[in-house]
Design a protein around this motif. Structure first.
Motif, PDB file in Angstrom:
ATOM      1  N   GLY A  68      13.909 -10.666   4.689  1.00  0.00           N
ATOM      2  CA  GLY A  68      13.752 -10.773   6.146  1.00  0.00           C
ATOM      3  C   GLY A  68      14.869 -11.527   6.820  1.00  0.00           C
ATOM      4  O   GLY A  68      16.015 -11.507   6.369  1.00  0.00           O
ATOM      5  N   HIS A  81       3.646 -24.660   8.632  1.00  0.00           N
ATOM      6  CA  HIS A  81       2.389 -23.961   8.929  1.00  0.00           C
ATOM      7  C   HIS A  81       1.908 -23.099   7.755  1.00  0.00           C
ATOM      8  O   HIS A  81       0.700 -22.934   7.576  1.00  0.00           O
ATOM      9  N   THR A 100       3.008 -14.227   5.349  1.00  0.00           N
ATOM     10  CA  THR A 100       1.655 -14.429   5.880  1.00  0.00           C
ATOM     11  C   THR A 100       1.048 -13.083   6.292  1.00  0.00           C
ATOM     12  O   THR A 100      -0.121 -12.794   6.024  1.00  0.00           O
ATOM     13  N   GLY A 101       1.879 -12.267   6.951  1.00  0.00           N
ATOM     14  CA  GLY A 101       1.414 -10.932   7.343  1.00  0.00           C
ATOM     15  C   GLY A 101       1.105 -10.060   6.134  1.00  0.00           C
ATOM     16  O   GLY A 101       0.105  -9.335   6.115  1.00  0.00           O
ATOM     17  N   VAL A 102       1.941 -10.152   5.110  1.00  0.00           N
ATOM     18  CA  VAL A 102       1.691  -9.397   3.878  1.00  0.00           C
ATOM     19  C   VAL A 102       0.351  -9.831   3.291  1.00  0.00           C
ATOM     20  O   VAL A 102      -0.477  -9.000   2.892  1.00  0.00           O
ATOM     21  N   ARG A 137      12.572 -16.861   8.276  1.00  0.00           N
ATOM     22  CA  ARG A 137      11.310 -16.211   8.661  1.00  0.00           C
ATOM     23  C   ARG A 137      10.582 -15.560   7.487  1.00  0.00           C
ATOM     24  O   ARG A 137       9.704 -14.727   7.692  1.00  0.00           O
ATOM     25  N   ASN A 179       9.515 -24.914  10.959  1.00  0.00           N
ATOM     26  CA  ASN A 179       8.190 -24.784  11.572  1.00  0.00           C
ATOM     27  C   ASN A 179       7.287 -23.879  10.729  1.00  0.00           C
ATOM     28  O   ASN A 179       6.110 -24.165  10.525  1.00  0.00           O
ATOM     29  N   HIS A 180       7.855 -22.801  10.243  1.00  0.00           N
ATOM     30  CA  HIS A 180       7.054 -21.854   9.458  1.00  0.00           C
ATOM     31  C   HIS A 180       6.637 -22.462   8.121  1.00  0.00           C
ATOM     32  O   HIS A 180       5.542 -22.219   7.626  1.00  0.00           O
ATOM     33  N   PRO A 210       6.410 -16.554   7.547  1.00  0.00           N
ATOM     34  CA  PRO A 210       5.474 -15.805   8.415  1.00  0.00           C
ATOM     35  C   PRO A 210       5.380 -14.337   8.007  1.00  0.00           C
ATOM     36  O   PRO A 210       4.301 -13.736   8.098  1.00  0.00           O
ATOM     37  N   LEU A 211       6.457 -13.759   7.545  1.00  0.00           N
ATOM     38  CA  LEU A 211       6.393 -12.374   7.085  1.00  0.00           C
ATOM     39  C   LEU A 211       5.441 -12.274   5.889  1.00  0.00           C
ATOM     40  O   LEU A 211       4.597 -11.376   5.802  1.00  0.00           O
TER      41      LEU A 211
END
Lengths: 283, 573
Positions: A62, A102, A72-74, A66, A98-99, A69-70
């Motif tokens: 990615g 979290h 996280t979507g997976v 990032r 930040n990611h 978060p990617l």
């Protein structure tokens, strides 16, 4: 199982810590019985992230910072598949800071391998968030200043449930920790001291070797306080090994929709009719 | 058009919203067509907010400014809103809010009317609604029924009782001379049921339902007006419908979550408003180069930067057509009403899957937050087509994820659920999705991706031309369409109107053909620069005669549209 993840030849400088990183990742994957189609690797941008191109697997490379978060979507789409992320200190701790916080807070079920060389290699020698205050670069001729970011402490504070540190010069330890991280259910960070032989003349192989010292049996990795105390102590040595491990519900546990089969299996069969009950509210 | 417009005004926290909900639902259940527009400030308490509840026997697609009734919940609202009350209209308030005003249209309710337990400002909303219902000749039991239905379980029993007693007592206060039954009756209910088979939905409700109907399984966003209600609706429905919804740490994460979800095999979307879309820019390019289908909702509001958080605008069109660096295909579509908001939101996923591109579903705050009655959505009209997938190989094999094809679309596969190994890359990559900057490969891959634009444009319908054959054509999109059409029809339908739903990519031939023969092309948009006109000039070589812009951030009303038309007829657009 017989393992073959060989793919493109990596293009790092001879002697780069990333070569050792790659060997250990492959060994750990094999040791964890994960064939090329059994996991998804999510990487970012930087020299360490390029490791993904040398592993035959499902890969999403990615943007800078990032990857998490990617991932996280997976995980939302398929909480059953093992996620592995490889990148560097600039990616996880600067652009993606930040990611990182979290993803750890959510206890995303992922093994995060951070090749931490304390310098930006891809862009040729700028300071990373983990660079020491005295580190000089053309941008920082008088030193970086401040205080280096402490990845293990940040991970602990953010809620990671597996925090380890290792050194590419100790492949046996590193491979073992990677295997444990893969087996862990939750956010597992292995912060990996990895020398950049071209752009970091301060934190050299020898520098890391001199300081990296495996934690002794006296360290209680189940104790959050002990882990925080260990990683925040200013000292000449850098303790390596498993620093902290805890069991906490993982990210996907908060969704009743993710209790059974992966959405990736269920959602393609969703019928539009399933929204009909929602209409009642608007009548 | 026969209609009655009720304005309910007060400070934030006084119950303006609840009163609007009660009134809207009650009118819906009585069989009326309803349109509710919001005008509120970005604050939790105080300030001045109002809501317009317009009802009719005919379908409504626009708000009006002129009020037939004003329900003023505080004194400030009497002063601020009385000016928009029709000369023959009526204003209701509590006696304390009347002040020294002597306006003949004002009916002030003494606090002594109604039960002891229902005294003070807290009961203003329900009491004024009761005055309204009595004034409209509706039975108080109808309102009491709605109050009961909405508040039962939400209010303590004794408080609910006080409200219900107040409804009954206040209704008797209205004098016979103030009772005026509407001049229109609800049309016979075609399908029965409590609301004649109709739904009262906001634009965002419709979008949420459309996304769910399309089979979306992953949605992420960061709270931002006017997109937050989609997060709420899908989040709340998630456990029941099997949708994983996340409040991301920022909008960059929101889009990356959607990209990850889509890569892993689930229809995925994210949403925000313009500022969030600006943050997403780099990741929009990631969806572009990795050819990951994703739907991105933009509820436009007045920008730039924070702009006016609760005010509407249509100023993101060109930014979205160009958003992110580099060149890659994307689609921009926009709902012109609350039907599109549902059906087109569902269709957005088919476009994303068919062309493996990011699709912007662009709404505006005015439409996102306005509620209207619609015929219950026909779920059999929702088509789900996931696009091209590679046939499963016998053993583990590397998928040529970016195989060069004539259409530009390459078959995909779901990683970890198939024997294909699927590799996607943010760099320029070879057919197998692995980084390379080889120049011939670059040309092959870039041309492959960009070819999708022509295919998409050819597959999209051109603008819909309403009232065809007039000398002048007004071009509009989004929430402008409803009020504009009503205004045009009030002026004897002297203008043709071109409604643009598929805004990008455009097929120049198709658009030029649709707009051929008009002596003047005039854009009507809620922005300063006339972005649709610029897009048509750029992509279709069309020249606009002029642009009628409104950018005060307020919902476009029928009266506003009439004024814009007037300026055109006066020759000074």
């Amino acid at each position: 199982m017989t393992c073959n993840y060989d793919f493109h030849q990596p293009q790092w400088c001879p002697g780069c810590g990333n070569f050792d990183l790659l060997v250990c990742v492959k060994d750990a994957l094999c040791g964890a019985n994960l064939g090329p189609r059994d996991f998804i690797m999510v990487t970012g941008i930087g020299q360490a992230s390029k490791l993904g191109f040398s592993v035959k697997c499902n890969l999403f490379n990615g943007l800078h910072g990032r990857a998490l978060p990617l991932a996280t979507g997976v995980n939302m789409a398929n909480h059953k598949v093992k996620l592995i992320s490889v990148s560097g200190d600039g990616d996880y701790y600067a652009e993606g800071g930040n990611h990182f916080i979290h993803a750890a807070r959510r206890n995303l079920n992922i093994a995060v391998f951070a090749g931490d060389n304390r310098v930006y290699g891809l862009t040729k020698g700028q300071a990373s968030p983990t660079a020491s205050p005295e580190f000089t670069t053309p941008i920082h001729p008088e030193g970086v200043g401040g205080k280096p970011l402490n990845p293990a402490l940040l991970a602990l504070a953010s809620g990671a449930t597996f925090v380890a540190r290792s050194f590419t010069g100790n492949k046996e330890e590193l491979t073992g920790l990677m295997k444990q991280a893969i087996a862990h259910r939750g956010f597992a960070l292995v912060d990996i001291m990895s020398p950049c032989i071209t752009f970091n003349k301060t934190n050299t192989f020898g520098w890391f070797k001199q300081r990296a010292k495996p934690v002794g049996p006296e360290h209680d990795a189940s104790s959050f306080d002990a882990a925080v105390s260990l990683v925040s102590r200013e000292q000449e040595t850098i303790p390596t090994g498993l620093l902290y491990k805890a069991d906490r519900p993982v990210y996907s546990d908060r969704f009743s929709a993710l209790k059974g089969e992966a959405l990736a299996r269920l959602a393609p069969a969703y019928s539009p009719d399933r929204v009909k009950p929602l209409f009642e509210k608007y009548k | 058009m026969n209609h009655i417009n009720v304005v309910i005004a007060g400070a934030a926290g006084q119950g303006v919203q609840s009163a609007g909900d009660i009134l809207g639902k009650t009118l819906l259940r009585l069989g009326y067509q309803v349109f509710i527009a919001q005008d509120y400030q970005s604050r939790v308490r105080g300030g001045h907010n109002f809501i317009s509840v317009r009802f009719s026997d005919e379908p409504l697609a626009a708000p009006v400014r002129r009020a037939d009734y004003l329900l003023a919940l505080n004194e400030e609202s009497v002063g601020l809103r009385l000016g928009e009350l029709a000369p023959e209209g009526l204003a209701f308030c509590l006696e304390a809010a009347k002040g020294s005003r002597t306006d003949q249209r004002l009916r002030a309710l003494p606090d002594s009317v109604g039960p002891e337990a229902a005294r003070g400002e807290k009961f203003a909303a329900v009491k004024l609604l009761s005055m309204l219902f009595a004034g409209l000749g509706f039975k108080p039991e109808v309102l009491a029924g709605s109050v009961k239905k909405i508040f039962e379980g939400r209010l303590k029993p004794e408080l609910l009782r006080a409200n219900l007693d107040a409804v009954a007592a206040v209704a008797a206060f209205i004098e016979a001379k103030d009772v005026r039954a509407p001049a229109f009756q609800p049309k016979a209910a075609a399908r029965g049921g409590p609301s004649a088979g109709r739904l009262l939905v906001s634009g965002n409700d419709a979008v949420s339902l459309g996304m769910a109907a399309a089979g979306a399984g992953v949605y992420a966003g960061y709270p931002m007006t006017p997109s937050t209600s989609i997060l709420n609706t899908l989040g709340t429905a998630g456990p029941r419908l099997g949708i994983a919804v996340e409040q991301a740490e920022d909008e960059i994460a929101a889009l990356n979550i959607a990209i990850g979800g889509s890569y892993a095999g689930v229809r995925s979307a994210c949403g925000s408003s313009g500022a969030g879309l600006s943050l997403m820019a780099e990741s929009i390019g990631l969806a572009g180069i990795t050819e990951t289908p994703v739907v991105i909702y933009d509820g436009q509001r007045a920008g730039p930067a924070i702009g006016m958080a609760t005010r509407t605008e249509q100023s993101d069109l060109l930014p979205l057509v160009h958003s992110s660096h580099g060149e890659f295909p994307r689609a921009v579509i926009s709902p012109a009403d609350h039907y599109d908001s549902f059906y087109l939101a569902a269709e957005a996923f088919n476009i994303a899957d068919a062309w493996q591109v990011p699709v912007f579903f662009v709404n505006d705050l005015g439409q996102a937050g306005s509620e209207r009655s619609v015929e219950e959505y026909d779920l059999s009209r929702v088509r789900v087509d996931r696009g091209l997938f590679a046939p499963e190989p016998a053993g583990t094999a590397m998928l040529a994820r970016y195989a060069v094809t004539e259409s530009g679309v390459s078959p995909r596969a779901v990683p970890a659920l198939s024997n294909w190994l699927v590799s996607c890359d943010s760099h320029e990559h070879d057919e197998n999705g692995r980084l390379t900057d080889d120049k011939d490969n670059r040309v092959r891959q870039q041309a492959k991706r960009m070819r999708k634009l022509a295919g998409m444009a050819a597959s999209f319908p051109g603008p819909e031309i309403l009232n065809p054959g007039k000398p002048d054509c007004l071009l509009a999109w989004g929430s402008t369409v409803g009020p504009l059409l009503e205004a045009v029809n009030m002026r004897g339908a002297a203008f043709s109107v071109a409604v643009f739903r598929y805004l990008f990519p455009l097929d120049p031939e198709k658009v030029r053909r649709a707009l051929a023969g008009f002596s003047r092309l005039i854009t009507v948009e809620q922005n300063y620069t006339g972005q649709l006109g610029k897009l048509l000039a750029m992509d279709c070589g069309l020249r606009m005669h002029s642009h009628l812009g409104k950018y005060d951030g307020r919902n476009l009303t029928v009266e506003d549209a009439l004024e814009l038309l007037g300026s055109l007829e006066g020759g000074k657009p």
